[in-house]
Design a protein around this motif. Sequence first.
Motif, PDB file in Angstrom:
ATOM      1  N   PRO A  33       9.060  59.367   5.383  1.00 47.13           N
ATOM      2  CA  PRO A  33       9.333  58.411   4.301  1.00 47.13           C
ATOM      3  C   PRO A  33      10.159  57.213   4.784  1.00 47.13           C
ATOM      4  O   PRO A  33      10.769  57.256   5.848  1.00 47.13           O
ATOM      5  N   HIS A  34      10.164  56.179   3.981  1.00 46.76           N
ATOM      6  CA  HIS A  34      10.982  54.994   4.245  1.00 46.76           C
ATOM      7  C   HIS A  34      11.706  54.623   2.947  1.00 46.76           C
ATOM      8  O   HIS A  34      11.296  55.034   1.869  1.00 46.76           O
ATOM      9  N   SER A  40       7.988  51.242   7.994  1.00 41.36           N
ATOM     10  CA  SER A  40       7.621  52.562   8.510  1.00 41.36           C
ATOM     11  C   SER A  40       7.326  52.437   9.995  1.00 41.36           C
ATOM     12  O   SER A  40       6.917  51.383  10.472  1.00 41.36           O
ATOM     13  N   GLU A  76       4.640  52.659  -4.218  1.00 40.04           N
ATOM     14  CA  GLU A  76       5.107  53.555  -3.159  1.00 40.04           C
ATOM     15  C   GLU A  76       5.917  54.706  -3.743  1.00 40.04           C
ATOM     16  O   GLU A  76       5.769  55.856  -3.308  1.00 40.04           O
ATOM     17  N   THR A  80       5.380  58.876  -3.632  1.00 39.84           N
ATOM     18  CA  THR A  80       6.466  59.749  -3.181  1.00 39.84           C
ATOM     19  C   THR A  80       6.801  60.814  -4.217  1.00 39.84           C
ATOM     20  O   THR A  80       6.851  62.006  -3.901  1.00 39.84           O
ATOM     21  N   SER A  86       4.161  59.535   1.674  1.00 39.27           N
ATOM     22  CA  SER A  86       4.850  58.313   2.064  1.00 39.27           C
ATOM     23  C   SER A  86       3.824  57.208   2.265  1.00 39.27           C
ATOM     24  O   SER A  86       3.079  57.209   3.237  1.00 39.27           O
ATOM     25  N   GLN A  88       2.843  52.902   2.212  1.00 37.58           N
ATOM     26  CA  GLN A  88       3.389  51.564   2.473  1.00 37.58           C
ATOM     27  C   GLN A  88       2.299  50.546   2.183  1.00 37.58           C
ATOM     28  O   GLN A  88       1.179  50.673   2.669  1.00 37.58           O
TER      29      GLN A  88
END
Length: 133
Positions: A33-34, A40, A76, A80, A86, A88
Amino acid sequence: MKMLITEEFLVRYIQDEFHICYPHLKLEFFRQPHGLHEGSHRVDKVHPDTHIDEIRDFHSAAWIDFGGYITAADLEDQFTHLLGLSAQVFRKSGNVWLETTETDDLTLGELEERSSYEATRAGIPDNDLNEQT
């Protein structure tokens, strides 16, 4: 647009459906994840032929809304929190794909409009937008 995502889906199918709605945006999935306004790592990128079941944390189906009024950050977050994926969002700028780290607060419609304008201004033909970087 809303899309029901189940464990049988390939990453590619979600990416293709997203690309139909937003030809100047793309959706990538990552193993890690970010955070908000963070990028990422390329090494964590998931191959398009991967089944969703192999990379998600939650084992349930979910409806994901990627209408033009949804921000990149909200999209996003849906992936999640509803599926444990995850995701992007990237936008086309010239001949490169940029992660929407600085523009996470823009809607998908705004990002598409901005990217479409930049592509037209740069003289890039639409059929060139499908190439991967």
